[in-house]
Design a protein around this motif. Structure first.
Motif, PDB file in Angstrom:
ATOM      1  N   ALA A 141      -9.723   4.097   4.273  1.00  8.34           N
ATOM      2  CA  ALA A 141      -8.698   4.309   5.211  1.00  8.34           C
ATOM      3  C   ALA A 141      -7.395   5.213   4.758  1.00  8.34           C
ATOM      4  O   ALA A 141      -7.315   5.202   3.546  1.00  8.34           O
ATOM      5  CB  ALA A 141      -8.025   2.792   5.624  1.00  8.34           C
ATOM      6  N   ALA A 142      -6.722   5.562   5.768  1.00  2.37           N
ATOM      7  CA  ALA A 142      -5.491   6.637   5.233  1.00  2.37           C
ATOM      8  C   ALA A 142      -4.414   6.013   6.348  1.00  2.37           C
ATOM      9  O   ALA A 142      -4.547   6.292   7.481  1.00  2.37           O
ATOM     10  CB  ALA A 142      -5.850   8.075   5.222  1.00  2.37           C
ATOM     11  N   VAL A 143      -3.469   5.544   5.788  1.00  7.63           N
ATOM     12  CA  VAL A 143      -2.491   5.219   6.715  1.00  7.63           C
ATOM     13  C   VAL A 143      -1.122   6.155   6.421  1.00  7.63           C
ATOM     14  O   VAL A 143      -0.695   6.668   5.547  1.00  7.63           O
ATOM     15  CB  VAL A 143      -1.682   3.802   6.232  1.00  7.63           C
ATOM     16  CG1 VAL A 143      -0.770   3.215   6.992  1.00  7.63           C
ATOM     17  CG2 VAL A 143      -3.021   2.815   6.142  1.00  7.63           C
ATOM     18  N   TRP A 144      -0.425   6.366   7.780  1.00  7.85           N
ATOM     19  CA  TRP A 144       0.629   7.235   7.619  1.00  7.85           C
ATOM     20  C   TRP A 144       1.775   6.512   8.373  1.00  7.85           C
ATOM     21  O   TRP A 144       1.662   5.796   9.215  1.00  7.85           O
ATOM     22  CB  TRP A 144       0.491   8.461   8.378  1.00  7.85           C
ATOM     23  CG  TRP A 144       2.004   9.187   8.919  1.00  7.85           C
ATOM     24  CD1 TRP A 144       2.668   9.871   7.788  1.00  7.85           C
ATOM     25  CD2 TRP A 144       2.348   9.522  10.187  1.00  7.85           C
ATOM     26  NE1 TRP A 144       3.683  10.399   8.477  1.00  7.85           N
ATOM     27  CE2 TRP A 144       3.601  10.221   9.719  1.00  7.85           C
ATOM     28  CE3 TRP A 144       2.089   9.454  11.349  1.00  7.85           C
ATOM     29  CZ2 TRP A 144       4.434  10.622  10.933  1.00  7.85           C
ATOM     30  CZ3 TRP A 144       2.846   9.929  12.207  1.00  7.85           C
ATOM     31  CH2 TRP A 144       4.085  10.671  12.000  1.00  7.85           C
ATOM     32  N   PRO A 169      -2.963   6.074  -2.936  1.00  5.14           N
ATOM     33  CA  PRO A 169      -4.142   6.444  -2.442  1.00  5.14           C
ATOM     34  C   PRO A 169      -4.736   6.529  -1.342  1.00  5.14           C
ATOM     35  O   PRO A 169      -5.548   7.010  -0.691  1.00  5.14           O
ATOM     36  CB  PRO A 169      -4.738   5.344  -3.631  1.00  5.14           C
ATOM     37  CG  PRO A 169      -4.167   5.415  -4.819  1.00  5.14           C
ATOM     38  CD  PRO A 169      -2.753   5.226  -4.218  1.00  5.14           C
ATOM     39  N   THR A 170      -4.013   5.486  -0.377  1.00  5.00           N
ATOM     40  CA  THR A 170      -4.318   5.212   1.014  1.00  5.00           C
ATOM     41  C   THR A 170      -3.454   5.231   1.822  1.00  5.00           C
ATOM     42  O   THR A 170      -3.499   4.991   2.877  1.00  5.00           O
ATOM     43  CB  THR A 170      -5.088   3.666   0.804  1.00  5.00           C
ATOM     44  OG1 THR A 170      -4.071   2.839   0.538  1.00  5.00           O
ATOM     45  CG2 THR A 170      -6.239   3.512   0.162  1.00  5.00           C
ATOM     46  N   ALA A 171      -2.119   5.711   1.506  1.00  8.04           N
ATOM     47  CA  ALA A 171      -0.893   5.746   2.512  1.00  8.04           C
ATOM     48  C   ALA A 171      -0.072   6.960   2.095  1.00  8.04           C
ATOM     49  O   ALA A 171       0.167   7.394   0.922  1.00  8.04           O
ATOM     50  CB  ALA A 171      -0.151   4.490   2.350  1.00  8.04           C
ATOM     51  N   LEU A 172       0.531   7.627   3.158  1.00  9.22           N
ATOM     52  CA  LEU A 172       1.683   8.574   2.957  1.00  9.22           C
ATOM     53  C   LEU A 172       2.636   8.102   3.808  1.00  9.22           C
ATOM     54  O   LEU A 172       2.603   7.698   5.173  1.00  9.22           O
ATOM     55  CB  LEU A 172       1.019   9.793   3.728  1.00  9.22           C
ATOM     56  CG  LEU A 172       1.894  10.863   3.506  1.00  9.22           C
ATOM     57  CD1 LEU A 172       2.083  11.683   1.926  1.00  9.22           C
ATOM     58  CD2 LEU A 172       1.654  12.040   4.489  1.00  9.22           C
ATOM     59  N   ILE A 173       3.803   7.824   3.120  1.00  6.58           N
ATOM     60  CA  ILE A 173       5.126   7.376   3.887  1.00  6.58           C
ATOM     61  C   ILE A 173       6.134   8.651   3.889  1.00  6.58           C
ATOM     62  O   ILE A 173       6.660   9.236   2.538  1.00  6.58           O
ATOM     63  CB  ILE A 173       5.668   6.398   3.311  1.00  6.58           C
ATOM     64  CG1 ILE A 173       4.563   5.096   3.166  1.00  6.58           C
ATOM     65  CG2 ILE A 173       7.025   5.687   3.748  1.00  6.58           C
ATOM     66  CD1 ILE A 173       3.744   4.957   1.956  1.00  6.58           C
ATOM     67  N   THR A 174       6.741   9.229   4.990  1.00  8.13           N
ATOM     68  CA  THR A 174       7.541  10.021   5.108  1.00  8.13           C
ATOM     69  C   THR A 174       8.895   9.431   5.528  1.00  8.13           C
ATOM     70  O   THR A 174       8.847   8.562   6.470  1.00  8.13           O
ATOM     71  CB  THR A 174       7.067  11.018   6.104  1.00  8.13           C
ATOM     72  OG1 THR A 174       6.783  10.616   7.212  1.00  8.13           O
ATOM     73  CG2 THR A 174       5.928  12.038   5.654  1.00  8.13           C
ATOM     74  N   ILE A 175       9.899   9.801   4.958  1.00  2.65           N
ATOM     75  CA  ILE A 175      11.293   9.208   5.163  1.00  2.65           C
ATOM     76  C   ILE A 175      12.198  10.567   5.513  1.00  2.65           C
ATOM     77  O   ILE A 175      12.270  11.330   4.649  1.00  2.65           O
ATOM     78  CB  ILE A 175      11.829   8.430   4.130  1.00  2.65           C
ATOM     79  CG1 ILE A 175      10.788   7.372   3.817  1.00  2.65           C
ATOM     80  CG2 ILE A 175      13.349   7.979   4.367  1.00  2.65           C
ATOM     81  CD1 ILE A 175      11.208   6.537   2.546  1.00  2.65           C
ATOM     82  N   PHE A 226      -5.360  15.160   2.982  1.00  3.32           N
ATOM     83  CA  PHE A 226      -5.335  15.798   4.250  1.00  3.32           C
ATOM     84  C   PHE A 226      -3.857  15.868   4.991  1.00  3.32           C
ATOM     85  O   PHE A 226      -3.155  16.801   5.376  1.00  3.32           O
ATOM     86  CB  PHE A 226      -6.237  15.254   5.241  1.00  3.32           C
ATOM     87  CG  PHE A 226      -5.940  15.503   6.763  1.00  3.32           C
ATOM     88  CD1 PHE A 226      -6.338  16.816   7.190  1.00  3.32           C
ATOM     89  CD2 PHE A 226      -5.801  14.500   7.516  1.00  3.32           C
ATOM     90  CE1 PHE A 226      -5.845  16.866   8.763  1.00  3.32           C
ATOM     91  CE2 PHE A 226      -5.583  14.539   8.925  1.00  3.32           C
ATOM     92  CZ  PHE A 226      -5.446  15.810   9.213  1.00  3.32           C
ATOM     93  N   LEU A 227      -3.217  14.714   4.977  1.00  3.50           N
ATOM     94  CA  LEU A 227      -1.850  14.352   5.676  1.00  3.50           C
ATOM     95  C   LEU A 227      -0.905  15.142   4.687  1.00  3.50           C
ATOM     96  O   LEU A 227      -0.148  15.722   5.400  1.00  3.50           O
ATOM     97  CB  LEU A 227      -1.628  12.685   5.390  1.00  3.50           C
ATOM     98  CG  LEU A 227      -2.642  11.936   6.405  1.00  3.50           C
ATOM     99  CD1 LEU A 227      -2.215  10.444   6.417  1.00  3.50           C
ATOM    100  CD2 LEU A 227      -2.570  12.437   7.979  1.00  3.50           C
TER     101      LEU A 227
END
Length: 324
Positions: free
Chosen positions: A31-34, A105-111, A139-140
């Motif tokens: 999984a890839a979480v944004w 490794p599985t998440a991208l958090i933008t603030i 990719f994100l």
């Protein structure tokens, strides 16, 4: 205000799901979480820190403004700080919007501190390159960085156009043009200084992401990140050349003003020399002692003739030498 997305095996599975469900997906290797947080509160920071096990120093950097563009590496994640740049088309005002990004490794958090940065444009970029979604967080992150760097490039292009506009009026006559060039060149240098603080550190940030030991960028994504790095280098080199151009404009403007002042002084001195001849002759004939031609018409005509002849000779001489 939050936005969420879940990718699994390169496919968009969920969108705008509750943030409380993130913990169910972040441990899934496929999984890839944004997660996007706009103007987050303390509770939001506490939530992501607890759910993702973020380092307290990284969270502290995200809480506070005016961080320099950088990439910090921690044991389980990385923290990236960057600035998106926008330019007002009418006034040319430059705005820099700070973004904080947590990378796991599985998440991208933008603030984001506010909604001035349009995250929807990044989302559209992801959708237009959905074939790369199988590479997960890399990719994100690529879509986000590519959008930011394109904004830097557009700001540099706009600044270049405005500098060229100042160059076009650099040699025009008139006090208004001179004041305009001086005022605009100082304003452009201030904007360029602000832009350089944002653009130059991005070279180090993107270059660090290309390191294989970070395991953020998958092997197939390296050419795409290399393309972003090339754009960063071009923007960096362009800003350096613009600094030289602005310095040249300011120096040339001072030289032009000095040359114009010298020309004015030359003309004033030439006319003063011509005026000095009648003054000298009338002063000589105004002595209170007898001299040839005193109180006679011939004396007056002689003095008038001397003044006229000498003044004309001086005028023609100065005119031939381009002093008048």
């Amino acid at each position: 205000m939050t936005r969420t997305r879940l990718y699994r095996n390169g496919n968009l599975i969920l969108e705008d799901f509750p943030t409380s469900d993130i913990s169910q997906y972040v441990n899934d290797a496929d999984a890839a979480v944004w997660l996007d947080l706009c103007d987050p509160c303390s509770a939001d920071f506490d939530m992501i820190s607890e759910e993702l096990g973020l380092h307290e120093l990284a969270v502290e950097d995200a809480r506070h403004d005016h961080q320099r563009p950088k990439l910090d590496r921690y044991r389980t994640h990385a923290f990236l700080s960057a600035y998106a740049v926008g330019t007002d088309e009418s006034s040319g005002q430059l705005t820099a919007i700070e973004l904080s990004v947590f990378i796991t490794p599985t998440a991208l958090i933008t603030i984001r501190p506010d909604d001035r940065f349009d995250i929807q444009e990044v989302v559209e970029r992801w959708d237009n390159n959905s074939d790369l979604a199988k590479y997960g967080v890399g990719f994100l992150l690529h879509g986000l960085l590519d959008h930011i760097v394109d904004g830097h490039f557009a700001a540099v292009q706009d600044l270049d156009d405005r500098i060229e506009a100042v160059e076009d009026v650099l040699f025009e006559e008139g006090r208004a043009q001179t004041d305009s060039v001086q005022r605009d060149s100082y304003a452009l240098r201030k904007k360029l200084t602000k832009l350089r603080r944002v653009v130059l550190p991005m070279r180090e940030v993107v270059n660090s992401l290309l390191r294989r030991d970070l395991h953020i960028v998958a092997e197939p994504l390296l050419p795409y990140y290399q393309d972003v790095y090339d754009h960063v280098l071009r923007a960096t080199e362009w800003t350096e050349s613009l600094r030289d151009m602005i310095t040249s404009i300011m120096e040339t403007n001072l030289t032009v003003q000095g040359n114009r002042m010298n020309l004015i002084m030359k003309k004033v001195t030439s006319w003063a020399s011509i005026i000095a001849v009648p003054t000298a002759v009338t002063g000589f004939y105004g002595q209170n002692v007898p001299y040839p031609g005193i109180n006679t018409h011939i004396g007056f005509l002689t003095s008038a003739g001397v003044m006229a002849v000498v003044s004309v000779v001086l005028y023609l001489t100065f005119k031939r030498k381009d002093w008048i």
